[in-house]
Design a protein around this motif. Structure first.
Motif, PDB file in Angstrom:
ATOM      1  N   ARG A   1      38.577  40.503  39.523  1.00 12.85           N
ATOM      2  CA  ARG A   1      37.648  39.394  39.790  1.00 12.85           C
ATOM      3  C   ARG A   1      36.401  39.897  40.497  1.00 12.85           C
TER       4      ARG A   1
ATOM      5  N   SER B   1      31.218  39.102  33.668  1.00 13.54           N
ATOM      6  CA  SER B   1      30.434  38.027  33.031  1.00 13.54           C
ATOM      7  C   SER B   1      28.941  38.364  33.082  1.00 13.54           C
TER       8      SER B   1
ATOM      9  N   SER C   1      34.910  29.906  26.495  1.00 15.31           N
ATOM     10  CA  SER C   1      35.779  30.110  27.657  1.00 15.31           C
ATOM     11  C   SER C   1      36.851  29.023  27.636  1.00 15.31           C
TER      12      SER C   1
ATOM     13  N   GLN D   1      33.457  26.525  32.489  1.00  9.43           N
ATOM     14  CA  GLN D   1      33.480  27.974  32.681  1.00  9.43           C
ATOM     15  C   GLN D   1      32.516  28.663  31.708  1.00  9.43           C
TER      16      GLN D   1
ATOM     17  N   ASP E   1      35.112  34.677  27.263  1.00 10.86           N
ATOM     18  CA  ASP E   1      35.194  34.943  28.708  1.00 10.86           C
ATOM     19  C   ASP E   1      36.483  34.334  29.260  1.00 10.86           C
ATOM     20  N   GLU E   2      37.035  34.949  30.288  1.00 11.97           N
ATOM     21  CA  GLU E   2      38.340  34.556  30.825  1.00 11.97           C
ATOM     22  C   GLU E   2      39.329  34.413  29.666  1.00 11.97           C
TER      23      GLU E   2
ATOM     24  N   GLN F   1      43.017  33.165  29.373  1.00  7.80           N
ATOM     25  CA  GLN F   1      43.395  31.758  29.520  1.00  7.80           C
ATOM     26  C   GLN F   1      42.963  30.891  28.339  1.00  7.80           C
TER      27      GLN F   1
ATOM     28  N   SER G   1      38.158  39.527  30.750  1.00  6.75           N
ATOM     29  CA  SER G   1      39.077  38.713  31.549  1.00  6.75           C
ATOM     30  C   SER G   1      39.689  39.519  32.686  1.00  6.75           C
ATOM     31  N   THR G   2      40.318  38.782  33.612  1.00  3.07           N
ATOM     32  CA  THR G   2      41.386  39.369  34.419  1.00  3.07           C
ATOM     33  C   THR G   2      42.671  38.974  33.695  1.00  3.07           C
TER      34      THR G   2
ATOM     35  N   HIS H   1      46.385  37.481  32.701  1.00  2.97           N
ATOM     36  CA  HIS H   1      47.096  36.244  33.058  1.00  2.97           C
ATOM     37  C   HIS H   1      48.444  36.259  32.347  1.00  2.97           C
TER      38      HIS H   1
ATOM     39  N   GLU I   1      45.062  39.920  40.023  1.00 10.46           N
ATOM     40  CA  GLU I   1      43.663  39.544  40.223  1.00 10.46           C
ATOM     41  C   GLU I   1      42.748  40.733  40.535  1.00 10.46           C
TER      42      GLU I   1
END
Ligand SMILES: Nc1ncnc2c1ncn2[C@@H]1O[C@H](COP(=O)(O)OP(=O)(O)O)[C@@H](O)[C@H]1O
Ligand SMILES: [Mg+2]
Length: 260
Positions: free
Chosen positions: A49, A54, A77, A82, A142-143, A146, A170-171, A173, A222
């Motif tokens: 993070r 981004s 996203s 987001q 992005d992201e 998720q 992303s990070t 998940h 994270e």
């Protein structure tokens, strides 16, 4: 001499996205420089993070739209909010660089330029809204960890016709979904992994503070790029599988009998 001439400084920014970033007052980190100059068609970023994923992708999107007439850039996203947040970075940079190509439409979800290029934001929650676009030259998710699989599979064909680029960022998940699959099992991606220690803006003191606050698996996810098990379920997949395979475990019927 050349650098002070506006024509040559514009040309340098057009030719080199790192120069472009610097003209926005951003000094890219070494990994951001690599991404800015990469010509790979498939890039996947697994970054902690706040490391700047981004931001660097927003610069790539804007550079692409300004200097490739008729470019079609889609930013997806998991929520529209987001996606709009990432798009806002594009828009801020566009204003900052004094709009070298003028705009026709500027809204919170869309930028259309007089060179025919467009940048549009979409949510992964509504895959049907994604299907309407074609000839996408740059698809950004992005992201991505998720974003629902359905949205990804609806979006991928959009880049097929004119061999567009895909950038997933992303990070992690959990060990599930297209983002994890691409990272863990697919070889045709340029893979970039940046953890908290590799970001000069995340101080040691901050990381120590976060570590004390977070459950260990969440902290590793994270800030240290780990695809943790148990994000969507309490038990590890292999433990669930083992339990179902285990011949000695009582069946539900046997348990009921014992209770009687
Ligand atoms: N190379 C850089 N130099 C200075 N600040 C940066 C750089 N890259 C990113 N930032 C800043 O770091 C913060 C987090 O960046 P962001 O791109 O939102 O991170 P991420 O998407 O990885 O969470 C933002 O305030 C952004 O402006
Ligand atoms: Mg981000």
């Amino acid at each position: 001499m050349l650098a002070t001439n506006p024509f040559f400084s514009d040309l340098a920014a057009a030719l080199d996205p790192v120069d472009f970033a610097q003209s926005l007052g951003i000094d890219p980190d070494p990994w951001q420089e690599d991404i800015l100059r990469s010509d790979s068609k498939r890039i996947i970023l697994n970054c902690a993070r706040q490391t700047g994923k981004s931001s660097v992708v927003a610069i790539i999107a804007l550079h692409h739209a300004l200097y490739h007439p008729k470019a079609m850039v889609i930013i997806i996203s998991h929520t529209l909010q987001q996606a709009a947040e990432t798009f806002r970075k594009v828009h801020d940079y566009y204003r900052q660089i004094a709009k070298p190509v003028l705009s026709i439409i500027e809204s919170v979800h869309r930028l259309e330029l007089t060179n025919g290029s467009r940048i549009v934001t979409l949510t992964g929650q509504a895959p049907d809204s994604i299907r309407g676009f074609s000839n996408v030259s740059l698809l950004i998710i992005d992201e991505a960890s998720q974003v629902p699989d359905e949205a990804y599979y609806a979006a991928r064909p959009m880049v097929a016709v004119n061999a567009g680029r895909i950038i997933l960022l992303s990070t992690p998940h959990g060990q599930r979904g297209f983002y994890w699959q691409a990272w863990a099992n697919e070889d045709d991606w340029e893979k970039v992994e940046i953890n908290a220690d590799q970001c000069p803006r995340l101080t040691k003191a901050f990381i120590v503070e976060e570590k004390a606050l977070y459950p260990s698996w969440l902290f590793r996810q994270e800030y240290y790029n780990e695809f943790a098990e148990g994000v969507t379920s309490v038990f590890r997949t292999e433990d669930i599988d083992a339990a179902f395979d285990h011949p000695e475990l009582p069946t539900r019927w046997e348990i009921d009998l014992e209770l009687d």
